[in-house]
Write an enzyme that holds these catalytic residues in place. Structure first.
Site, short mmCIF file in Angstrom:
data_model
loop_
_atom_site.label_atom_id
_atom_site.label_comp_id
_atom_site.label_asym_id
_atom_site.label_seq_id
_atom_site.Cartn_x
_atom_site.Cartn_y
_atom_site.Cartn_z
N TYR A 156 0.98 -1.25 0.13
CA TYR A 156 -0.01 -0.17 -0.03
C TYR A 156 0.90 0.97 -0.09
O TYR A 156 1.82 1.34 0.82
CB TYR A 156 -0.91 -0.02 1.16
CG TYR A 156 -1.70 1.14 1.35
CD1 TYR A 156 -2.83 1.49 0.55
CD2 TYR A 156 -1.61 2.16 2.27
CE1 TYR A 156 -3.65 2.65 0.45
CE2 TYR A 156 -2.45 3.27 2.64
CZ TYR A 156 -3.43 3.42 1.90
OH TYR A 156 -4.26 4.62 1.74
N ASP A 251 9.20 2.60 -0.74
CA ASP A 251 8.37 3.47 0.02
C ASP A 251 8.65 3.08 1.46
O ASP A 251 8.23 2.13 1.92
CB ASP A 251 6.92 2.98 -0.13
CG ASP A 251 5.79 3.77 0.49
OD1 ASP A 251 6.20 4.38 1.44
OD2 ASP A 251 4.73 3.52 0.39
N LYS A 279 4.76 9.44 8.04
CA LYS A 279 4.62 8.98 9.38
C LYS A 279 5.38 9.38 10.49
O LYS A 279 5.35 10.60 10.84
CB LYS A 279 4.56 7.62 9.49
CG LYS A 279 3.40 6.82 8.57
CD LYS A 279 3.13 5.42 8.88
CE LYS A 279 2.31 4.83 7.93
NZ LYS A 279 0.63 4.94 7.97
C1 LIG Z 1 4.11 2.23 3.05
C2 LIG Z 1 3.08 3.22 3.16
N1 LIG Z 1 3.13 4.25 1.93
C3 LIG Z 1 2.30 5.32 1.99
C4 LIG Z 1 1.11 5.41 2.97
C5 LIG Z 1 0.38 6.58 2.72
O1 LIG Z 1 0.57 7.83 3.68
P1 LIG Z 1 -0.55 8.65 4.01
O2 LIG Z 1 -1.69 7.54 4.77
O3 LIG Z 1 0.13 9.48 4.98
O4 LIG Z 1 -1.06 9.22 2.91
C6 LIG Z 1 1.17 4.56 3.85
C7 LIG Z 1 0.12 4.48 5.09
O5 LIG Z 1 -0.91 5.11 4.99
C8 LIG Z 1 2.01 3.35 4.03
O6 LIG Z 1 1.87 2.56 5.00
N1 LIG Z 2 -1.50 0.82 7.42
C1 LIG Z 2 -2.31 1.49 6.53
C2 LIG Z 2 -2.38 2.84 7.19
O1 LIG Z 2 -1.05 3.10 7.59
C3 LIG Z 2 -3.28 3.75 6.69
C4 LIG Z 2 -3.56 4.47 7.82
C5 LIG Z 2 -4.81 5.48 7.38
O2 LIG Z 2 -5.14 5.45 6.03
O3 LIG Z 2 -5.62 5.79 8.10
#
Ligand SMILES: Cc1ncc(COP(=O)(O)O)c(C=O)c1O
Ligand SMILES: NCC(=O)CCC(=O)O
Length: 441
Positions: A156, A251, A279
């Protein structure tokens, strides 16, 4: 110091105030949540609404306290409301919360990031991981003049169109790994491979000579549950991408500053061309970044033609929180402590699951881990999807009732923070024993 951890077994666990708040929110916000991952779609029921957090603990509006293993889905590695992060943000706040003009702190944090992350000489700050990966892809396409990207099933990367194809995380459990609204055109340029299968990437690169801009992956997958790279996988991807003049993008939104100060690339000694961060870099405020060599990053606007911008990018409060967090992470011994605590948790959960006689495997890298209800190792999305998600859902609720807040899906990683104590971990393992007995018995 934190109050004692909550007692085990709470037969009276109920969430009347949260339920009321959820009903209210659902009238004006789709599903009552501003991100589907929070909706408990994978485990059923309604989520507790949170009132406050400190250290390793969350408190809901119904008066329950939880040991938190979500950490806001990754950012809170030093614990919630850390005094040094709070002080940095309040000091910044009195000076003004956003200027739309450059500030010294942006250079300061970019220097810190460049010193920390092997692949980064220059970075551009954005406000979410989604923007970071989306921009990294644009840069790869702009630099190579190619359209296609390779993505791994179950990884993701946020919700940019071209990346919402076989995405993990809540996209799995909410039944939309391939979201409506993503055009066939956007999807056509995304080529899928299974995670941990370097031969599949080799085949795709050979079948598409001169057409693939980037191979993108989470170097340690965290969004199909925690799945480490097989030995040699990242190294082979590095060789293949170099050979095909395709950019390798890590990523590290989740793994950056998490599995080591310099991220997975430091931990495994494999340096990508472009890195996305998020994050932890914002210390719990909205910040993310992407970075690469100066040569690549000079192609970004305004020095280059590849456009990318943001009203709140490099926001002063987020930069202050991020800088304070990264400074705390440089304290000697911090990652060793995280490693030891997380190993203790993983071993405890493993033993509890073994004693309960349920199919299981605990996978961990540093302070990220998942207890899969799956017999044998999980190497990719297909393995992960064979886990017993119904058992997970029952286990999740038993843990919640015992004051342990795990990610609300089998397809997520749990995070340990520096604020957790051995007593928290031991409490969690005791709760897991009781919970497993309850779901098996
Ligand atoms: C590996 C990874 N990339 C990208 C994202 C997207 O980040 P955001 O939720 O801050 O848009 C997330 C989590 O949401 C993630 O776990
Ligand atoms: N592992 C999934 C995410 O970090 C997403 C968090 C969110 O969209 O609230």
């Amino acid at each position: 110091m934190p109050a004692p951890t909550p007692a085990l077994s709470r037969p009276d666990y109920r969430l009347p105030k949260s339920s009321e708040a959820f009903a209210r929110a659902a009238k004006v916000i789709p599903g009552g949540v501003n991100s589907p991952a929070r909706a408990f779609g994978a485990v059923g029921g309604e989520p507790p609404f949170m009132a406050r957090a400190e250290g390793a603990y969350l408190h809901d509006i119904d008066g329950h306290k939880y040991i938190d293993y979500i950490g806001s889905w990754g950012p809170m590695i030093v614990g919630h409301a850390h005094p040094r992060v709070r002080a940095a943000v309040s000091d910044a706040l009195v000076l003004g919360s956003s200027f739309g003009a450059p500030t010294v702190r942006e250079a300061e944090i970019a220097e810190v990031v460049a010193a920390a992350v092997p692949s980064i000489a220059m970075a551009r700050f954005v406000s979410s991981g989604t923007e970071a990966t989306m921009s990294a892809i644009r840069v790869a396409r702009g630099v190579t003049g190619r359209d296609k990207i390779v993505k791994m099933a179950g990884c993701y990367h946020g919700h940019a169109d071209c990346l919402l194809i076989q995405a993990g995380s809540a996209a799995t459990t909410l039944g939309t790994p391939n979201s409506p609204g993503v055009t066939a055109g956007a999807a056509a340029d995304t080529l899928l491979c299974p995670f941990n299968d370097a031969e599949a990437v080799r085949r795709i690169l050979e079948a598409n000579p001169g057409r693939v801009a980037a191979v993108l992956l989470e170097p340690i997958a965290g969004n199909m549950g925690l799945v480490p790279p097989r030995p040699g996988y990242l190294e082979t991807l590095r060789e293949l991408t170099a050979k095909h003049e395709t950019l390798l993008i890590f990523d590290e939104v989740m793994t950056g500053f998490r599995v080591a100060y310099g991220g997975a690339q430091e931990r495994y000694g494999v340096t990508p061309d472009v890195t996305a961060l998020g994050k932890i870099i914002g210390g719990g405020l909205p910040a993310a970044a992407y970075g690469a060599s100066s040569e690549i990053m000079h192609r970004v606007s305004p020095t280059g033609p590849i456009y990318q911008a943001g009203t709140l990018s490099g926001n002063p409060l987020a930069m202050a929180a991020g800088l304070a967090t990264l400074e705390l992470l440089r304290e000697p011994g911090l990652y060793d402590r995280l490693e030891a605590l997380s190993a203790r948790l993983a071993e405890g959960l493993e033993k509890a699951a073994r004693d309960a006689g349920v199919p299981h495997v605990v996978q961990r890298v540093g302070s990220m881990l998942t207890l899969f209800f799956h017999d044998g190792p999980v190497h990719d999305y297909e393995d992960a999807k064979r886990s017993d998600t119904a058992l997970f859902a029952r286990f999740f609720w038993e843990m919640l009732a015992r004051g342990v807040y795990l990610p609300c899906s089998q397809f997520e990683a749990a995070f340990v923070s520096a604020a957790h104590t051995e007593a928290d971990v031991d409490h969690t393992v005791a709760a897991a024993r009781e919970s497993l007995a309850a779901v098996v018995g």
